[in-house]
Design an enzyme around this catalytic site. Sequence first.
Site, PDB file in Angstrom:
ATOM      1  N   SER A 169       0.924   6.833   2.353  1.00 57.58           N
ATOM      2  CA  SER A 169       1.712   6.886   1.125  1.00 57.58           C
ATOM      3  C   SER A 169       1.235   8.052   0.274  1.00 57.58           C
ATOM      4  O   SER A 169       0.286   8.742   0.621  1.00 57.58           O
ATOM      5  CB  SER A 169       1.573   5.588   0.349  1.00 57.58           C
ATOM      6  OG  SER A 169       0.287   5.540  -0.250  1.00 57.58           O
ATOM      7  N   LYS A 170       1.911   8.222  -0.855  1.00 56.18           N
ATOM      8  CA  LYS A 170       1.597   9.305  -1.789  1.00 56.18           C
ATOM      9  C   LYS A 170       0.112   9.353  -2.141  1.00 56.18           C
ATOM     10  O   LYS A 170      -0.451  10.412  -2.370  1.00 56.18           O
ATOM     11  CB  LYS A 170       2.383   9.071  -3.086  1.00 56.18           C
ATOM     12  CG  LYS A 170       3.507  10.070  -3.290  1.00 56.18           C
ATOM     13  CD  LYS A 170       4.096   9.888  -4.661  1.00 56.18           C
ATOM     14  CE  LYS A 170       5.603   9.763  -4.546  1.00 56.18           C
ATOM     15  NZ  LYS A 170       6.278   9.296  -5.721  1.00 56.18           N
ATOM     16  N   ARG A 171      -0.458   8.190  -2.194  1.00 58.31           N
ATOM     17  CA  ARG A 171      -1.878   8.070  -2.510  1.00 58.31           C
ATOM     18  C   ARG A 171      -2.750   8.951  -1.620  1.00 58.31           C
ATOM     19  O   ARG A 171      -3.835   9.370  -1.989  1.00 58.31           O
ATOM     20  CB  ARG A 171      -2.286   6.628  -2.252  1.00 58.31           C
ATOM     21  CG  ARG A 171      -2.827   5.901  -3.382  1.00 58.31           C
ATOM     22  CD  ARG A 171      -2.959   4.406  -3.188  1.00 58.31           C
ATOM     23  NE  ARG A 171      -2.543   3.812  -1.942  1.00 58.31           N
ATOM     24  CZ  ARG A 171      -3.373   3.451  -0.983  1.00 58.31           C
ATOM     25  NH1 ARG A 171      -4.648   3.673  -1.100  1.00 58.31           N
ATOM     26  NH2 ARG A 171      -2.911   2.852   0.104  1.00 58.31           N
TER      27      ARG A 171
END
Length: 467
Positions: A238-240
């Site tokens: 994910s973006k994380r």
Amino acid sequence: MTITTRFAPSPTGYLHVGGARTALFSWLYARKYGGQFILRIEDTDLERSTQESVNAILEGMEWLGLDYDAGPFYQTHHFDRYKEIIQQLLDQGDAYYCYCSKDELEQLRTEQMANKEKPRYNGKCRHLGARDESKEAVIRFKNPVDGAVTIHDLVKGDIVVGNKELDDLIIARADGTPTYNLTVVVDDMDMKVTHVIRGDDHINNTPRQINILAALGAQLPLYGHLPMILGPDGARLSKRHGAVSVMQFRDEGYLPDALLNYLVRLGWSHGDQEIFTIAEMIQYFELDDVNVSASTFNMEKLLWLNHQYIMNSDPAHVAKHLSWHIGQLGIDLAAGPALVDVVKAQRERSKTLVEMANASIYFYKEFDSYDEKAAKKNFNVEAADILAQLRVEFGKAPVWEGEALHQVIVDLSESLSVGMGKVAQPLRVAICGSAVSPAIDITLSLLGREKTLARIERAVDYIRATN
Ligand code: GLU
């Protein structure tokens, strides 16, 4: 039979790594078998879909070079067709109106949970008669109650799901709009999709879709569900985890070929080969060889691949992509050497095109200041004298050519009885602003006579003014 695959993103964000891999695998499969690859934008969720996201998907596909033979099709253009099919299912008794209120369904769910049962619709409205127009209703698909659905998954093997596990899913909301499982089924049928290749987050939908297709008497496609992509911490990517948007990889200086090569190896392998041309990917790709288990995104490996591609691709190809980055820096390409020569000079030392662009600015544009450490180390009174002499010698050079210029440096260091570094290092700082550059002869020839002489002069003045 023509093999037909599709990539069917929902335009609710950018094109991310997982989506791009799904697109690539679907594309490769179609290309391998001389089939058709379709792009279908699943934009029926009007609240979450945006034009910006559609653009990002189209831009990502183009940058990656994943060309489609048909589309982009937009599901919002097919509402009439979905209505028609929903009516057909109602008419043939494979769908029904359900009047159960949200509260009722919520209560049912709570009860089932309390009894440790799997929450599912209980079929209360399944056997009611004609439509009661006085009440709001959704439309549900009448899922078979007996038997089982077998998915002959091309990646995971056979998966059997009992119909008892599947409840009657909603195919049209109260406002008449169709739901995801219905729209996918109708389009896959109408577009004659033969192979549905998608992420395994959809695997629970597949038996439901198969049942609807069967009710419609449609030819069933084959399915291949791709395992998830995880971040280094084992959680779903994910973006994380940093860059996950395809266009962000462009912005960070990756070549599309390197990213494709990286993506193809995310869950697929062919022996222990790591680097594949597009032609090889098409030749070797098989769904059989896709891993069953999840794969982990590894930024370092992508960076390594990018460097391999920068070093080994046709310099003209690299230059084409580099020119975009140079453009981002606001540099006028006409003010310096041909970009393809810059690529040849810089490719060994640049892992990304951003690095390459930043390390090449001085070929086109005067730098503002000298790297402090490099100036401190190399700019002293002695260096000013050497540079001044070098400028005179360079001024005499009949042709501006690397080997001859190198000889000028050698001759000067010999006549002054100093090491070559005493001449070449101050020169490097004088013309590049820092102590890092390609070989000095290459740097000089790329920079040209005029800029070189002016920059030596600037350095001599600078040294004399500061020492
Ligand atoms: N639109 C769905 C998604 O973006 C994909 C549907 C499918 O591939 O069947 O997750």
